[in-house]
Enzyme design. Structure first.
Site, PDB file in Angstrom:
ATOM      1  CG  ASN A  63      -2.041  -0.971   1.182  1.00  0.00           C
ATOM      2  OD1 ASN A  63      -2.736  -1.029   0.172  1.00  0.00           O
ATOM      3  ND2 ASN A  63      -2.240  -1.737   2.240  1.00  0.00           N
ATOM      4  CB  CYS A  72      -4.773  -5.986  -4.429  1.00  0.00           C
ATOM      5  SG  CYS A  72      -5.317  -4.496  -5.265  1.00  0.00           S
ATOM      6  CG  ASN A  74      -9.854  -2.931  -8.621  1.00  0.00           C
ATOM      7  OD1 ASN A  74     -10.686  -3.442  -9.369  1.00  0.00           O
ATOM      8  ND2 ASN A  74     -10.181  -2.117  -7.649  1.00  0.00           N
ATOM      9  CG  HIS A 162     -12.996  -5.786   2.841  1.00  0.00           C
ATOM     10  ND1 HIS A 162     -12.690  -4.730   2.025  1.00  0.00           N
ATOM     11  CD2 HIS A 162     -12.182  -6.811   2.464  1.00  0.00           C
ATOM     12  CE1 HIS A 162     -11.739  -5.103   1.171  1.00  0.00           C
ATOM     13  NE2 HIS A 162     -11.419  -6.357   1.423  1.00  0.00           N
ATOM     14  CG  ASN A 193      -9.407  -2.577   2.862  1.00  0.00           C
ATOM     15  OD1 ASN A 193      -8.703  -1.769   2.296  1.00  0.00           O
ATOM     16  ND2 ASN A 193      -8.985  -3.808   3.175  1.00  0.00           N
ATOM     17  CD  GLU A 211      -8.262   0.223  -1.756  1.00  0.00           C
ATOM     18  OE1 GLU A 211      -7.167  -0.308  -1.488  1.00  0.00           O
ATOM     19  OE2 GLU A 211      -8.705   0.318  -2.914  1.00  0.00           O
ATOM     20  CB  CYS A 220     -11.950  -1.457  -3.088  1.00  0.00           C
ATOM     21  SG  CYS A 220     -11.175  -2.619  -1.957  1.00  0.00           S
ATOM     22  N   GLY A 221     -11.564  -4.051  -5.469  1.00  0.00           N
ATOM     23  CA  GLY A 221     -12.097  -5.346  -5.906  1.00  0.00           C
ATOM     24  C   GLY A 221     -12.450  -6.260  -4.747  1.00  0.00           C
ATOM     25  N   GLY A 223     -13.068  -5.253  -1.866  1.00  0.00           N
ATOM     26  CA  GLY A 223     -14.158  -4.571  -1.154  1.00  0.00           C
ATOM     27  C   GLY A 223     -15.510  -4.853  -1.783  1.00  0.00           C
TER      28      GLY A 223
HETATM   29  N1  LIG Z   1      -5.587  -1.476   0.583  1.00  0.00           N
HETATM   30  C1  LIG Z   1      -6.021  -2.884   0.625  1.00  0.00           C
HETATM   31  C2  LIG Z   1      -5.315  -3.675  -0.494  1.00  0.00           C
HETATM   32  C3  LIG Z   1      -5.821  -3.280  -1.867  1.00  0.00           C
HETATM   33  C4  LIG Z   1      -7.256  -3.704  -2.039  1.00  0.00           C
HETATM   34  C5  LIG Z   1      -7.987  -3.067  -3.208  1.00  0.00           C
HETATM   35  N2  LIG Z   1      -7.238  -2.110  -3.979  1.00  0.00           N
HETATM   36  C6  LIG Z   1      -8.589  -4.121  -4.111  1.00  0.00           C
HETATM   37  O1  LIG Z   1      -8.779  -3.858  -5.308  1.00  0.00           O
HETATM   38  O2  LIG Z   1      -8.949  -5.205  -3.577  1.00  0.00           O
HETATM   39  C7  LIG Z   1      -5.667  -3.518   1.971  1.00  0.00           C
HETATM   40  O3  LIG Z   1      -4.728  -3.048   2.641  1.00  0.00           O
HETATM   41  O4  LIG Z   1      -6.331  -4.520   2.316  1.00  0.00           O
END
Ligand SMILES: N[C@H](CCC[C@H](N)C(=O)O)C(=O)O
Length: 281
Positions: A63, A72, A74, A162, A193, A211, A220-221, A223
């Site tokens: 991150n 992650c 995306n 999440h 998140n 996030e 956020c995928g 998410g």
């Molecule tokens: N910042 C997130 C990771 C990236 C998740 C998000 N960009 C996605 O597309 O799932 C975390 O620390 O859990």
């Protein structure tokens, strides 16, 4: 160090290749500077990939605050497209090693052009101690004491934690303010998140996200996957839905058959470049 800049619905990443999983870890101290949008390249994350001895590819995600994320959504679509189009893999179905475990994207093409990437995101983690979220009982109705009052949330992990809050009108929610407070709420020992979700119908919702380790992002995928699971657990949605994010839409399905969550969406390359790590201080 060569990189490509890619995004999934505006959630953008700097993708570099390293010789091994361990070598990828050597980049963690540079993530903050490389992701800085004024003093570095600028991105929502630094992603290190390479050929893996057991799976096709490994993927590690750092991150912008320098923390390492387990998964992650995306980014994995971006990595799958990049690996397929640049010959790291021969088949459109590939296997990835991540900190959250193995993940299986499929690059979907039409007339030789990549259209979407569909990812098997695995089973959601619903046990509070594994998400992790403190307290006992169900993960579905968690009461969080916060400065804005008592917030009712659902906690779900897709490998990363999440906190999903259902609201009547997403436009009335100060996402940056509330997200920043809830990201570090003491109930979440690994932080979290934070997703705010407005249900539009049994198969449609709007989501805004703050996030962990990155702040406000356009999509956020993981998410969106967690939001669908939370909506099903609360009885608000069927097991497949279109999730509207500021950067675009994701199609999410929580399969009745294998209990895996499937995410389908795009990934785009924007530019290539190179970074001299000696200059990034
Ligand atoms: N910042 C997130 C990771 C990236 C998740 C998000 N960009 C996605 O597309 O799932 C975390 O620390 O859990």
């Amino acid at each position: 160090m060569e990189f490509v800049k890619m995004h999934g619905l505006g959630n953008d990443f700097i993708i570099v290749q390293t010789g091994s999983w361990e070598e990828a870890g050597d980049l963690q101290p540079y993530a903050r500077m490389i992701c800085d949008r004024n003093f570095g390249v600028g991105a929502d994350g630094l992603v290190a990939i390479g050929k893996d001895p057991q799976m096709d590819i490994f993927m590690r995600i750092f991150n912008p605050d320098g923390s390492e994320a387990e998964m992650c959504g995306n980014a994995i679509r971006c990595v799958a497209r990049y690996a397929y189009e640049n010959g790291l893999v021969k088949e459109p179905n590939l296997s990835l090693r991540t900190l959250a475990g193995s993940r299986y994207p499929v690059v979907e093409t039409s007339a030789g052009q990549v259209k979407n990437i569909k990812v098997d995101m695995g089973k959601p983690i619903l046990k509070r101690s594994l998400i992790p979220v403190q307290g006992r009982g169900s993960n579905v109705k968690i009461l969080l004491e916060a400065s804005m009052g008592t917030i009712e949330a659902t906690a779900v992990s897709m490998g990363n934690p999440h906190c999903i809050i259902f609201v009547d009108d997403i436009n009335k929610i100060p996402v940056a303010l509330w997200g920043a407070e809830l990201e570090v709420h003491p109930f979440f020992p690994a932080k979290t998140n934070v997703e705010f979700v407005q249900i539009l119908g049994r198969n449609e919702m709007i989501m805004r996200v703050f996030e962990r380790g990155a702040g406000l992002t356009l999509a956020c995928g993981t998410g969106a996957c967690a939001a669908l699971v939370a909506a099903v657990l609360n009885g608000f949605a069927d097991r497949d839905a279109r999730v509207h994010l500021p950067g675009g839409d994701l199609l999410i399905e929580w399969s009745q058959d294998d209990q895996h969550v499937y995410m389908t969406g795009p990934a785009e390359q924007v530019f290539q470049g190179s970074i001299d790590l000696q200059q990034i201080t």
